[in-house]
Design an enzyme around this catalytic site. Structure first.
Site, mmCIF file in Angstrom:
data_model
loop_
_atom_site.group_PDB
_atom_site.id
_atom_site.type_symbol
_atom_site.label_atom_id
_atom_site.label_comp_id
_atom_site.label_asym_id
_atom_site.label_seq_id
_atom_site.Cartn_x
_atom_site.Cartn_y
_atom_site.Cartn_z
ATOM 1 N N GLU A 1 -21.218 1.194 20.122
ATOM 2 C CA GLU A 1 -22.103 1.488 18.981
ATOM 3 C C GLU A 1 -22.677 2.902 19.020
ATOM 4 O O GLU A 1 -23.234 3.367 18.014
ATOM 5 C CB GLU A 1 -23.232 0.445 18.918
ATOM 6 C CG GLU A 1 -22.721 -0.938 18.531
ATOM 7 C CD GLU A 1 -23.768 -2.025 18.708
ATOM 8 O OE1 GLU A 1 -24.669 -1.838 19.549
ATOM 9 O OE2 GLU A 1 -23.668 -3.052 18.022
ATOM 10 N N TYR B 1 0.817 -1.213 0.000
ATOM 11 C CA TYR B 1 0.000 0.000 0.000
ATOM 12 C C TYR B 1 0.851 1.264 0.000
ATOM 13 O O TYR B 1 1.826 1.355 0.737
ATOM 14 C CB TYR B 1 -0.923 0.026 1.224
ATOM 15 C CG TYR B 1 -1.942 -1.097 1.232
ATOM 16 C CD1 TYR B 1 -2.186 -1.852 0.082
ATOM 17 C CD2 TYR B 1 -2.648 -1.394 2.383
ATOM 18 C CE1 TYR B 1 -3.124 -2.870 0.088
ATOM 19 C CE2 TYR B 1 -3.587 -2.422 2.391
ATOM 20 C CZ TYR B 1 -3.813 -3.157 1.249
ATOM 21 O OH TYR B 1 -4.740 -4.162 1.255
#
Ligand SMILES: [Zn+2]
Ligand SMILES: [Zn+2]
Length: 427
Positions: free
Chosen positions: A405, A329
């Site tokens: 969450e 990458y």
């Protein structure tokens, strides 16, 4: 980490959709959490995101997207949403793959999935939080589809496979999505992405202009000697001692050869394989490692130094050495002008005290391949719950990685505001 500067005295106006985005994001919270839990319970490894991709494609089609392309770079999905008003195109990206990690978190929706990875049987877990990325971008798709009558321009939704590298011998990920035209028809003027992060508290947004995440390249060195009895080393060429010298020599590549006031860099050896018993000097030793940099020039320079040094050390021991560096990458570089232009958006979404300028990260991201084609901004979203110390929370990739969450709605708002503000300013 440093707190960001105060918002500019006269920040550019938010898009007229800003208030609606926040309202709709709040109503989508339960759905996004449900999607994330479903994805978390059904993680899929790189290039194997069949169920995830089907779920995404079905969702975009049900929302009435103008185009939904599937099978991009194996399992990738690209959806295009046309706003009713004229304007340019902008892209949003989520990665979909999970990791060969056996989940240790005690959750009702914990993963029990097992699979094979490069020939080994493994547990599978969304240990990097890509389940959150998919659920967030599905939420953004629903949110912006609901606002399309007021939306200027087009939004390209990129759901990408295999961010964590495809299985050995396979192609995949962002590089392949670009090659297969994910950034064509339309070509976006900018791309935004986010990553959930354990090192930031819930809802905190981290950003950095310029080089942000490292390039990551795979280093393979095979040191070949000549087998002999351990009692008579002079009769052969010892690749074990040579490999040890190579490993120590590599420590000087960065410490003696790189201008550390310019950018940091890392050369690490993570595996040494050679020999079967104490009194046999083997023919060969294999070294495996990784190279991380924050500048393409430094990347090329280090590759050259590593190769020259390893070969020279081996020659000095009458061994031979084959160095193979695979470029994985590139450096994740946040376009400085784009980052500056979007700073008011980041400040607004995060809220007071919730935006931080993060240090460089020696981890890597193939979002960098998109940024090579169009200006891109990749930001971080904290997911470590209040009361937990982000410094000691289980990090991304840990079998105990745990996401609060409550951060998901901030993620939806973040991408939706970035897209709309960018479109609004350039319509
Ligand atoms: Zn990861
Ligand atoms: Zn990741």
């Amino acid at each position: 980490m440093h707190a960001a500067a105060d918002p500019p005295a006269d920040p550019p106006p938010a898009s007229p959709l800003a208030a609606l985005i926040d309202q709709h994001a709040a109503t989508l919270e339960a759905a996004v959490v449900a999607w994330r839990r479903d994805l978390h319970a059904h993680p899929e490894l790189g290039n194997r995101e069949f169920r995830t991709a089907a779920l995404v494609a079905e969702h975009l089609r049900a929302l009435g997207f103008d185009a939904v392309r599937t099978g991009v770079a194996h399992t990738g999905v690209v959806g295009v949403l046309h706003g009713a008003l004229p304007g340019p195109a902008v892209a949003l990206r989520a990665d979909m793959d999970a990791l060969p990690v056996t989940e240790e978190v005690d959750l009702p929706f914990a993963s029990r999935v097992r699979s094979t990875w490069n020939g080994q049987e493994v547990g599978v877990m969304h240990a990097c939080g890509h389940d959150c990325h998919v659920a967030i971008l599905m939420g953004v798709a629903q949110l912006l589809a609901g606002l399309r009558a007021q939306l200027p321009g087009r939004v390209v939704f990129i759901f990408q496979p295999a961010e964590e590298l495809p299985p050995e011998g396979e192609d995949g990920g962002a590089r392949m999505m670009v090659a297969e035209g994910a950034l064509e028809n339309p070509t976006p003027g900018a791309i935004f992405g986010l990553h959930v992060s354990s090192v930031l508290p819930t809802g905190v947004v981290g950003y950095r202009p310029g080089p942000t995440m490292a390039s990551a390249d795979r280093l393979h060195i095979d040191v070949d000697g000549r087998q002999t009895h351990g009692a008579a080393p002079w009769l052969g060429v010892d690749p074990i001692v040579t490999a040890a010298q190579v490993v120590l020599g590599l420590q000087t590549v960065v410490s003696r050869g790189v201008d550390l006031t310019d950018e940091p860099a890392v050369v690490s050896i993570g595996a040494i394989h050679g020999g079967v018993r104490e009194n046999i000097i083997p023919d060969r030793v294999e070294l495996r490692g990784t190279i991380r940099t924050f500048s393409e020039a430094m990347r090329d320079d280090i590759h050259e130094r590593v190769t020259t040094l390893a070969e020279a050390v081996a020659r000095g021991s009458r061994a031979t050495c084959r160095v193979c560096i695979t470029k994985n990458y590139p450096v994740t570089i946040n376009d400085p002008a784009l980052t500056e232009a979007m700073l008011p958006t980041l400040q607004r979404v995060g809220g007071p005290g919730k935006l931080v300028n993060v240090p460089k990260i020696t981890g890597s991201e193939d979002f960098s391949f998109f940024q090579r084609v169009v200006p891109g901004l990749f930001v971080f979203l904290g997911v470590t719950a209040p009361g937990q110390d982000p410094k000691t929370a289980a990090p991304n990739h840990s079998p105990r990685f745990h996401v609060d969450e409550a951060a998901l709605t901030t993620g939806v708002r973040l991408l939706a505001h970035l897209a709309c503000d960018w479109l609004h300013a350039r319509r």
